[in-house]
Design a protein around this motif. Structure first.
Motif, PDB file in Angstrom:
ATOM      1  N   GLN A  13       1.161  -1.195  -0.144  1.00  0.00           N
ATOM      2  CA  GLN A  13       0.024  -0.125  -0.256  1.00  0.00           C
ATOM      3  C   GLN A  13       0.544   1.400  -0.071  1.00  0.00           C
ATOM      4  O   GLN A  13       1.764   1.412   0.039  1.00  0.00           O
ATOM      5  CB  GLN A  13      -0.894   0.234   1.002  1.00  0.00           C
ATOM      6  CG  GLN A  13      -1.740  -0.894   1.185  1.00  0.00           C
ATOM      7  CD  GLN A  13      -2.826  -0.701   2.153  1.00  0.00           C
ATOM      8  OE1 GLN A  13      -2.581  -0.375   3.619  1.00  0.00           O
ATOM      9  NE2 GLN A  13      -4.061  -1.941   2.364  1.00  0.00           N
ATOM     10  N   GLY A  16       3.978   2.052   2.728  1.00  0.00           N
ATOM     11  CA  GLY A  16       4.538   1.028   2.645  1.00  0.00           C
ATOM     12  C   GLY A  16       5.845   1.073   2.781  1.00  0.00           C
ATOM     13  O   GLY A  16       6.418   1.526   2.248  1.00  0.00           O
ATOM     14  N   VAL A 116       2.813  -0.448  -6.275  1.00  0.00           N
ATOM     15  CA  VAL A 116       1.814   0.159  -4.996  1.00  0.00           C
ATOM     16  C   VAL A 116       1.118   0.849  -5.165  1.00  0.00           C
ATOM     17  O   VAL A 116       0.506   1.738  -5.921  1.00  0.00           O
ATOM     18  CB  VAL A 116       3.301   2.071  -4.745  1.00  0.00           C
ATOM     19  CG1 VAL A 116       2.739   2.379  -3.681  1.00  0.00           C
ATOM     20  CG2 VAL A 116       4.480   1.167  -4.797  1.00  0.00           C
ATOM     21  N   SER A 117      -0.189   0.237  -4.165  1.00  0.00           N
ATOM     22  CA  SER A 117      -1.132   0.317  -4.651  1.00  0.00           C
ATOM     23  C   SER A 117      -2.196   0.094  -3.601  1.00  0.00           C
ATOM     24  O   SER A 117      -1.795  -0.782  -2.471  1.00  0.00           O
ATOM     25  CB  SER A 117      -1.904  -0.687  -6.077  1.00  0.00           C
ATOM     26  OG  SER A 117      -2.804  -0.324  -6.199  1.00  0.00           O
ATOM     27  N   SER A 118      -3.401   0.698  -3.315  1.00  0.00           N
ATOM     28  CA  SER A 118      -4.234   1.004  -2.416  1.00  0.00           C
ATOM     29  C   SER A 118      -5.640  -0.046  -2.739  1.00  0.00           C
ATOM     30  O   SER A 118      -6.289  -0.432  -2.105  1.00  0.00           O
ATOM     31  CB  SER A 118      -4.702   1.966  -1.649  1.00  0.00           C
ATOM     32  OG  SER A 118      -5.275   2.284  -2.805  1.00  0.00           O
TER      33      SER A 118
END
Length: 118
Positions: A13, A16, A116-118
């Motif tokens: 996320q 992070g 990198v992703s929510s």
């Protein structure tokens, strides 16, 4: 046979951290400068960070300064990239590169995906 094997990539996320490793074999590790590059879809491969063969000098892309740290463990023939405060724009395939200190010889690893992703 020379091998550079990256590991440690994955999905994280925003905000992070991840730690990438690149284990080298088939080379005299202490004779090589080590670097991390990355390539996002549709973009050119770019230098992220580098460290000299002695470990005495490091260099970072402006986009990762203060967030990423490159280091090496010569006893384990391994270079690391500690990535903190990750952003979606850090999403890419990360590659390890070994470049002989004297001369033009170099080798690439196969890459490890960082998302990198929510």
């Amino acid at each position: 046979q020379v091998q550079l094997v990256e590991s440690g990539g994955g999905l994280v996320q925003p905000g992070g951290s991840l730690r990438l490793s690149c284990a080298a074999s088939g080379i005299t590790f202490i004779r090589y400068h080590m670097s991390w590059y990355r390539q996002a879809p549709g973009k050119e491969r770019e230098l992220v960070a580098s460290i000299t063969n002695s470990g005495g000098d490091t260099n970072y892309a402006d986009s990762v300064k203060g967030r990423f740290t490159i280091s090496r463990d010569d006893a384990k023939n391994t270079v690391f990239l500690q990535m903190d405060s990750l952003k979606p724009e850090d999403t890419a395939v990360y590659y390890c590169k070994a470049r002989l200190r004297m001369g033009t010889l170099f080798y690439w690893g196969q890459g490890t995906q960082v998302t990198v992703s929510s």
